[in-house]
Design a protein around this motif. Structure first.
Motif, mmCIF file in Angstrom:
data_model
loop_
_atom_site.group_PDB
_atom_site.id
_atom_site.type_symbol
_atom_site.label_atom_id
_atom_site.label_comp_id
_atom_site.label_asym_id
_atom_site.label_seq_id
_atom_site.Cartn_x
_atom_site.Cartn_y
_atom_site.Cartn_z
ATOM 1 N N SER A 76 0.833 -1.205 0.000
ATOM 2 C CA SER A 76 0.000 0.000 0.000
ATOM 3 C C SER A 76 0.865 1.251 0.000
ATOM 4 O O SER A 76 1.934 1.289 0.616
ATOM 5 N N ILE A 77 0.380 2.265 -0.683
ATOM 6 C CA ILE A 77 1.084 3.545 -0.779
ATOM 7 C C ILE A 77 0.224 4.632 -0.139
ATOM 8 O O ILE A 77 -0.971 4.745 -0.451
ATOM 9 N N CYS A 78 0.828 5.412 0.736
ATOM 10 C CA CYS A 78 0.121 6.538 1.331
ATOM 11 C C CYS A 78 -0.016 7.656 0.297
ATOM 12 O O CYS A 78 0.814 7.791 -0.606
ATOM 13 N N VAL A 79 -1.056 8.450 0.429
ATOM 14 C CA VAL A 79 -1.304 9.530 -0.513
ATOM 15 C C VAL A 79 -1.312 10.860 0.224
ATOM 16 O O VAL A 79 -1.401 10.903 1.455
ATOM 17 N N ASN A 80 -1.239 11.940 -0.544
ATOM 18 C CA ASN A 80 -1.260 13.275 0.050
ATOM 19 C C ASN A 80 -2.666 13.733 0.399
ATOM 20 O O ASN A 80 -2.883 14.423 1.392
ATOM 21 N N GLN A 81 -3.622 13.369 -0.465
ATOM 22 C CA GLN A 81 -4.988 13.815 -0.235
ATOM 23 C C GLN A 81 -5.940 13.056 -1.150
ATOM 24 O O GLN A 81 -5.507 12.303 -2.021
ATOM 25 N N ARG A 82 -7.213 13.254 -0.952
ATOM 26 C CA ARG A 82 -8.214 12.672 -1.834
ATOM 27 C C ARG A 82 -8.292 13.490 -3.122
ATOM 28 O O ARG A 82 -7.822 14.625 -3.174
ATOM 29 N N ILE A 83 -8.881 12.905 -4.157
ATOM 30 C CA ILE A 83 -8.957 13.611 -5.436
ATOM 31 C C ILE A 83 -9.786 14.877 -5.292
ATOM 32 O O ILE A 83 -10.776 14.919 -4.558
ATOM 33 N N ALA A 84 -9.364 15.915 -5.998
ATOM 34 C CA ALA A 84 -10.014 17.224 -5.956
ATOM 35 C C ALA A 84 -9.584 17.980 -7.200
ATOM 36 O O ALA A 84 -8.603 17.625 -7.856
ATOM 37 N N PRO A 85 -10.304 19.046 -7.570
ATOM 38 C CA PRO A 85 -9.878 19.849 -8.722
ATOM 39 C C PRO A 85 -8.447 20.335 -8.561
ATOM 40 O O PRO A 85 -8.016 20.696 -7.468
ATOM 41 N N LEU A 86 -7.712 20.324 -9.671
ATOM 42 C CA LEU A 86 -6.306 20.694 -9.660
ATOM 43 C C LEU A 86 -6.073 21.947 -10.499
ATOM 44 O O LEU A 86 -6.835 22.222 -11.424
ATOM 45 N N PRO A 87 -5.012 22.693 -10.224
ATOM 46 C CA PRO A 87 -4.660 23.819 -11.101
ATOM 47 C C PRO A 87 -4.418 23.332 -12.520
ATOM 48 O O PRO A 87 -3.941 22.209 -12.733
ATOM 49 N N ARG A 88 -4.739 24.153 -13.494
ATOM 50 C CA ARG A 88 -4.645 23.736 -14.895
ATOM 51 C C ARG A 88 -3.236 23.317 -15.284
ATOM 52 O O ARG A 88 -3.046 22.431 -16.120
ATOM 53 N N ALA A 89 -2.221 23.909 -14.681
ATOM 54 C CA ALA A 89 -0.842 23.603 -15.053
ATOM 55 C C ALA A 89 -0.387 22.227 -14.573
ATOM 56 O O ALA A 89 0.664 21.743 -14.986
ATOM 57 N N THR A 90 -1.157 21.596 -13.704
ATOM 58 C CA THR A 90 -0.774 20.282 -13.181
ATOM 59 C C THR A 90 -0.942 19.208 -14.245
ATOM 60 O O THR A 90 -1.953 19.173 -14.948
ATOM 61 N N ARG A 91 0.050 18.359 -14.373
ATOM 62 C CA ARG A 91 -0.038 17.204 -15.268
ATOM 63 C C ARG A 91 -0.595 16.029 -14.468
ATOM 64 O O ARG A 91 0.037 15.556 -13.524
ATOM 65 N N LEU A 92 -1.766 15.570 -14.857
ATOM 66 C CA LEU A 92 -2.500 14.563 -14.097
ATOM 67 C C LEU A 92 -2.363 13.195 -14.759
ATOM 68 O O LEU A 92 -2.653 13.045 -15.948
ATOM 69 N N PHE A 93 -1.929 12.190 -13.990
ATOM 70 C CA PHE A 93 -1.814 10.831 -14.496
ATOM 71 C C PHE A 93 -2.639 9.879 -13.632
ATOM 72 O O PHE A 93 -2.558 9.921 -12.396
ATOM 73 N N VAL A 94 -3.415 9.023 -14.295
ATOM 74 C CA VAL A 94 -4.152 7.959 -13.610
ATOM 75 C C VAL A 94 -3.305 6.694 -13.680
ATOM 76 O O VAL A 94 -2.952 6.231 -14.760
ATOM 77 N N CYS A 95 -2.959 6.149 -12.512
ATOM 78 C CA CYS A 95 -2.134 4.940 -12.430
ATOM 79 C C CYS A 95 -3.038 3.769 -12.066
ATOM 80 O O CYS A 95 -3.601 3.732 -10.968
ATOM 81 N N SER A 96 -3.163 2.833 -12.969
ATOM 82 C CA SER A 96 -4.068 1.712 -12.763
ATOM 83 C C SER A 96 -3.349 0.415 -13.087
ATOM 84 O O SER A 96 -2.185 0.410 -13.483
ATOM 85 N N GLY A 97 -4.036 -0.695 -12.892
ATOM 86 C CA GLY A 97 -3.472 -2.011 -13.179
ATOM 87 C C GLY A 97 -4.582 -3.021 -13.340
ATOM 88 O O GLY A 97 -5.445 -2.877 -14.186
ATOM 89 N N ASN A 98 -4.593 -4.045 -12.496
ATOM 90 C CA ASN A 98 -5.687 -5.014 -12.472
ATOM 91 C C ASN A 98 -6.336 -4.983 -11.100
ATOM 92 O O ASN A 98 -5.626 -4.990 -10.095
ATOM 93 N N PRO A 99 -7.649 -4.941 -11.012
ATOM 94 C CA PRO A 99 -8.616 -5.027 -12.115
ATOM 95 C C PRO A 99 -8.719 -3.717 -12.888
ATOM 96 O O PRO A 99 -8.759 -2.643 -12.280
ATOM 97 N N PRO A 100 -8.793 -3.798 -14.211
ATOM 98 C CA PRO A 100 -8.786 -2.573 -15.013
ATOM 99 C C PRO A 100 -10.011 -1.705 -14.812
ATOM 100 O O PRO A 100 -9.940 -0.494 -14.991
ATOM 101 N N GLN A 101 -11.146 -2.313 -14.411
ATOM 102 C CA GLN A 101 -12.355 -1.509 -14.287
ATOM 103 C C GLN A 101 -12.281 -0.518 -13.135
ATOM 104 O O GLN A 101 -13.073 0.414 -13.054
#
Length: 339
Positions: A76-101
């Motif tokens: 498990s990886i700790c996170v900084n915060q829950r998802i929320a709107p980000l500044p436009r300049a932020t590059r946002l990546f979704v990191c997924s794996g299995n299960p893909p859904q």
């Protein structure tokens, strides 16, 4: 909430002259994300900061709930915060794996849609492209995801066709196949930001002697997998792989490949130790097993997608190859159809 930039000390140093502002990144971790792909994306940014001794990049890690997220390896990886709107300049990546859904969680898809709508850059790592597809961001665009999940993706999004490249895109949307390909994608970004020489040193620090670029395919070539350079054999196997749903007869394979039926039979027996028909059926059944493990398609749909005329014929062939019927297949990884 953005954490402070991490600028570690290190023996290697590259004096980079730049007054560019710190670039912001956000990585949304989806349950079951691939730890290798995530770390392969983050560490080049850390290395860039370390080499330059400048805060070139800052990143934060998000999850849907704000709670730690378990990777596919159980770590498990700790996170900084829950998802929320980000500044436009932020590059946002979704990191997924299995299960893909898991990447199609409504809150994650909505976040991706909003960020793109307001001009932000979005990306998918490993199966993170599924969130982008659900958000409607991959139409008329080259993209990719891990080869293991491409058959199921194509069944779910028949209008979209991923490439076999390590990574795709530039600018507003980027995707990669996951694993070490995430490093190659991030190196390409660092090159755009700070030049080829600096990106090359970052690549060396990753012990990647050559920056491969996006075009090499994710999987080893058919020649390597078959341990053969026989052009006739490779041509026929290529035809088989491109006609899983609509299998070609041996005469049709022979005509299209430009060899006699007898010659093809001899090639398969001498190199692979089995007949062309048995080998072809194995390819189709392996695809069926992939679809059973990554989607919730019915047996009829799977049979049809793999070129079997009936569920009965498919079930008999499946049991012969794997030792149990498809009805007994443990479908632990459910699919993302209809999510």
């Amino acid at each position: 909430m953005h954490s402070d930039p991490i600028v570690p000390k290190g023996a290697a140093y590259f004096p980079l002259e730049t007054d560019a502002p710190t670039r912001q990144y956000a990585f949304v971790l989806v349950p079951g994300f691939t730890l290798l792909a995530f770390s392969s994306a983050v560490d080049p940014l850390r290395i860039a900061n370390q080499l330059s001794q400048k805060p070139l990049y800052r990143w934060q890690v998000l999850s849907e709930t704000g709670e730690p997220v378990a990777s596919s390896s159980g770590i498990s990886i700790c996170v900084n915060q829950r998802i929320a709107p980000l500044p436009r300049a932020t590059r946002l990546f979704v990191c997924s794996g299995n299960p893909p859904q898991a990447a199609t969680a409504p809150a994650i898809v909505s976040m991706v849609q909003r960020h793109a709508r307001f001009g932000g850059m979005v990306g998918g790592i490993c199966t993170g492209a599924i969130a982008l597809a659900k958000a409607g961001l991959l139409n008329d665009r080259a993209f990719t995801l891990h080869w293991e999940n491409q058959p199921a993706f194509c069944e779910t999004f028949p209008e979209l066709r991923p490439t076999t490249a390590l990574f795709e895109g530039a600018g507003a949307v980027m995707t990669c196949g996951g694993g070490a390909a995430a490093t190659d994608m991030m190196l390409s970004i660092i090159e755009q930001d700070h030049g080829a020489e600096f990106a090359g040193i970052v690549s060396d620090m990753c012990l990647r002697k050559v920056m491969v670029g996006p075009r090499p395919e994710q999987r080893s070539s058919t020649a390597i997998l078959l341990q053969s350079r026989n052009p006739g054999l490779l041509a026929v196997v290529g035809l088989m792989n491109s006609h899983i749903e609509d299998p070609l007869s041996l005469p049709e394979l022979a005509e299209r490949a430009g060899y006699s039926r007898r010659h093809i039979e001899r090639m398969f027996l001498s190199v692979l130790g089995e007949t062309p028909g048995n080998y072809y059926r194995g390819l189709r059944l392996d695809r069926a097993r992939n679809l059973l493990s990554t989607t919730d398609m019915s047996l009829l749909d799977v049979a049809t997608a793999c070129g079997f005329g009936s569920v009965a014929h498919f079930s008999k062939s499946f049991k012969s190859r794997f030792g149990f019927p498809p009805t007994k297949f443990d479908r632990v990884v459910s699919g993302f159809r209809g999510v």
